[in-house]
Design a protein around this motif. Structure first.
Motif, PDB file in Angstrom:
ATOM      1  N   GLY A 174       0.784  -1.231   0.000  1.00 14.16           N
ATOM      2  CA  GLY A 174       0.000   0.000   0.000  1.00 14.16           C
ATOM      3  C   GLY A 174       0.811   1.273   0.000  1.00 14.16           C
ATOM      4  O   GLY A 174       0.254   2.366   0.217  1.00 14.16           O
ATOM      5  N   LEU A 175       2.112   1.189  -0.272  1.00 14.20           N
ATOM      6  CA  LEU A 175       2.990   2.358  -0.167  1.00 14.20           C
ATOM      7  C   LEU A 175       2.626   3.456  -1.169  1.00 14.20           C
ATOM      8  O   LEU A 175       2.673   4.648  -0.840  1.00 14.20           O
ATOM      9  CB  LEU A 175       4.443   1.931  -0.370  1.00 14.20           C
ATOM     10  CG  LEU A 175       5.519   2.973  -0.033  1.00 14.20           C
ATOM     11  CD1 LEU A 175       5.576   3.213   1.461  1.00 14.20           C
ATOM     12  CD2 LEU A 175       6.885   2.514  -0.550  1.00 14.20           C
ATOM     13  N   ASP A 176       2.248   3.076  -2.370  1.00 11.42           N
ATOM     14  CA  ASP A 176       2.037   4.050  -3.437  1.00 11.42           C
ATOM     15  C   ASP A 176       0.994   5.115  -3.081  1.00 11.42           C
ATOM     16  O   ASP A 176       1.113   6.271  -3.485  1.00 11.42           O
ATOM     17  CB  ASP A 176       1.607   3.346  -4.727  1.00 11.42           C
ATOM     18  CG  ASP A 176       2.754   2.604  -5.387  1.00 11.42           C
ATOM     19  OD1 ASP A 176       3.911   2.844  -4.982  1.00 11.42           O
ATOM     20  OD2 ASP A 176       2.501   1.774  -6.278  1.00 11.42           O
ATOM     21  N   ALA A 177      -0.013   4.737  -2.337  1.00 12.92           N
ATOM     22  CA  ALA A 177      -1.123   5.654  -2.053  1.00 12.92           C
ATOM     23  C   ALA A 177      -0.820   6.609  -0.900  1.00 12.92           C
ATOM     24  O   ALA A 177      -1.626   7.512  -0.632  1.00 12.92           O
ATOM     25  CB  ALA A 177      -2.385   4.857  -1.738  1.00 12.92           C
ATOM     26  N   LEU A 178       0.322   6.460  -0.244  1.00 12.54           N
ATOM     27  CA  LEU A 178       0.592   7.207   0.984  1.00 12.54           C
ATOM     28  C   LEU A 178       1.415   8.463   0.740  1.00 12.54           C
ATOM     29  O   LEU A 178       2.305   8.494  -0.116  1.00 12.54           O
ATOM     30  CB  LEU A 178       1.336   6.308   1.979  1.00 12.54           C
ATOM     31  CG  LEU A 178       0.634   4.999   2.367  1.00 12.54           C
ATOM     32  CD1 LEU A 178       1.503   4.209   3.341  1.00 12.54           C
ATOM     33  CD2 LEU A 178      -0.729   5.271   2.973  1.00 12.54           C
ATOM     34  N   SER A 179       1.137   9.502   1.520  1.00  9.81           N
ATOM     35  CA  SER A 179       1.939  10.732   1.502  1.00  9.81           C
ATOM     36  C   SER A 179       3.246  10.486   2.249  1.00  9.81           C
ATOM     37  O   SER A 179       3.448   9.432   2.863  1.00  9.81           O
ATOM     38  CB  SER A 179       1.165  11.867   2.168  1.00  9.81           C
ATOM     39  OG  SER A 179       1.023  11.600   3.564  1.00  9.81           O
ATOM     40  N   ILE A 180       4.125  11.484   2.248  1.00 10.58           N
ATOM     41  CA  ILE A 180       5.436  11.308   2.870  1.00 10.58           C
ATOM     42  C   ILE A 180       5.321  10.991   4.360  1.00 10.58           C
ATOM     43  O   ILE A 180       5.964  10.060   4.847  1.00 10.58           O
ATOM     44  CB  ILE A 180       6.332  12.554   2.636  1.00 10.58           C
ATOM     45  CG1 ILE A 180       7.728  12.351   3.211  1.00 10.58           C
ATOM     46  CG2 ILE A 180       5.681  13.810   3.180  1.00 10.58           C
ATOM     47  CD1 ILE A 180       8.558  11.333   2.508  1.00 10.58           C
ATOM     48  N   MET A 181       4.493  11.724   5.113  1.00 15.63           N
ATOM     49  CA  MET A 181       4.399  11.459   6.539  1.00 15.63           C
ATOM     50  C   MET A 181       3.611  10.177   6.824  1.00 15.63           C
ATOM     51  O   MET A 181       3.866   9.495   7.825  1.00 15.63           O
ATOM     52  CB  MET A 181       3.779  12.655   7.259  1.00 15.63           C
ATOM     53  CG  MET A 181       4.656  13.911   7.228  1.00 15.63           C
ATOM     54  SD  MET A 181       6.371  13.632   7.795  1.00 15.63           S
ATOM     55  CE  MET A 181       6.109  13.267   9.526  1.00 15.63           C
ATOM     56  N   GLU A 182       2.675   9.836   5.961  1.00 16.97           N
ATOM     57  CA  GLU A 182       1.995   8.544   6.102  1.00 16.97           C
ATOM     58  C   GLU A 182       2.982   7.411   5.884  1.00 16.97           C
ATOM     59  O   GLU A 182       2.908   6.370   6.558  1.00 16.97           O
ATOM     60  CB  GLU A 182       0.838   8.452   5.115  1.00 16.97           C
ATOM     61  CG  GLU A 182      -0.339   9.350   5.459  1.00 16.97           C
ATOM     62  CD  GLU A 182      -1.386   9.408   4.355  1.00 16.97           C
ATOM     63  OE1 GLU A 182      -2.543   9.743   4.654  1.00 16.97           O
ATOM     64  OE2 GLU A 182      -1.040   9.114   3.176  1.00 16.97           O
TER      65      GLU A 182
END
Length: 366
Positions: free
Chosen positions: A44-52
């Motif tokens: 699920g990394l692609d959908a996350l912002s930098i701090m997420e």
């Protein structure tokens, strides 16, 4: 259209960074589960912002690190020097934030060790929220550290309005609680630390300007390092033309000057175009004057409203009877924090807190 798309901030913590962290973990501890970490961190990394992504990687570390919590802190200390980017280390410190509150003192000590590799300013916020006096006491002790990164963490981590960070209820209610941290850092030899102290004080200026002005009035400015902090700490109040703030940096409210050939060009622009603002400032005084020159743009908003924003132009000393030519330009483009609307944008030239000339430009719709 050819050319590479600009890199996204979140891609700093992309697949290559995960491999770097995994390799560092394997070298730091033979029992570090590299496969488990990569599977969990990649999902699920692609959908996350930098701090997420920072939080996501911290949770993946929780699955992969061996041993009890205090032993895991030693592994993190061994991982950190092997990392290649500060945001990778921020993900390491986030593990402490998410899993270390029950080991308060050990976790705080670990954050002080890890901050030199990637600032622990975000990771320390849960500890400040959980037990503000206890955390601030530890951070006050850090002001005596020989390491500028640790001293800077003491100031930066306790900022009332730290960008991207969770708010701390106690600091929001009373942003002056960290004063015992700021006091011993007011002449710090490190510019890295002084910038943090100035930013921290500028945060306070937005909520407690009277307190800030009274505190800074008591700081001797014969030390150039303290004087630098005072000037930068007062920038919000100076932009507002606060006479007390101007006086603290040796500037009178208003100035004996005339303005010639003030212009904002072109008069009509579209998004992506540049405007230029220029003027000549003429001294009307028989004495030298210290001038702080800013400009304010009243951005058009929907429904005929405007939103003013002040920008720094120049600070300088104008000799008696002398003239100074000023010019600055900026591109009219959208930011995540500012969206432009078509319409008339009024522009003011401000000298020592007072408007001395006005102009405007019209932004057309694309």
């Amino acid at each position: 259209m050819s050319g590479d798309a600009p890199a996204l901030l979140k891609d700093i913590l992309g697949p290559r960074a995960l491999e770097t962290i995994a390799d560092a973990g394997s070298k730091a501890a033979p029992r570090f589960d590299r496969g488990v970490f990569l599977d969990a961190a990649s999902g699920g990394l692609d959908a996350l912002s930098i701090m997420e992504r920072v939080r996501h990687i911290a949770d993946a570390l929780h699955l992969a690190l061996p041993g009890v919590y205090t032993a895991r802190l030693d592994v993190l200390r061994a991982i950190a020097p092997r990392l290649t980017h500060g945001f990778q280390a921020i993900a390491i410190t986030e593990y402490v934030a998410r899993h270390g509150l029950e080991h308060f003192d050990a976790s705080m000590e670990a954050l002080a060790d890890l901050t030199r590799f990637g600032s622990a300013e975000f990771a320390i916020r849960p500890f400040l929220a959980a037990d503000t006096p206890r955390a601030l006491a530890a951070m006050t002790r850090w002001t005596n550290s020989d390491d500028e990164h640790v001293r800077r963490l003491a100031s930066e981590g306790a900022r009332p309005r730290l960008p991207w960070a969770a708010r701390v209820p106690a600091l929001k209610a009373d942003p002056t609680l960290a004063a015992p941290i700021l006091e011993p850092l007011k002449a710090d030899p490190s510019l890295y630390v002084r910038k943090s102290v100035a930013n921290h004080l500028n945060d306070i200026a937005k909520d407690r300007p009277d307190w800030l002005l009274a505190r800074l009035a008591g700081w001797p400015q014969d030390d150039t390092r303290t004087a630098w902090i005072v000037r930068h700490a007062l920038r919000t109040l100076i932009k507002q033309g606060d006479p007390r703030a101007l006086a603290l940096i040796g500037v009178g409210h208003g100035a004996a000057v005339s303005v010639r050939d003030f212009a904002v060009v072109p008069a009509t622009v579209r998004l992506g175009d540049r405007i230029a603002i220029g003027a000549e400032i003429l001294s009307d005084s028989s004495d030298n004057q210290r001038l702080v020159v800013d400009y304010r743009i009243h951005y058009a908003r929907a429904g005929g409203k405007t939103a003013p924003k002040v920008f720094k132009l120049k600070s300088f000393e104008l000799a008696a009877g002398d003239t100074a030519a000023l010019r600055i330009s900026q591109t009219i483009r959208d930011f995540t924090t500012r969206r432009h609307h078509p319409g008339r944008h009024e522009v003011e030239l401000i000298v020592n807190g007072q408007t001395v000339a006005t102009g405007a430009f019209d932004l057309l719709s694309n």
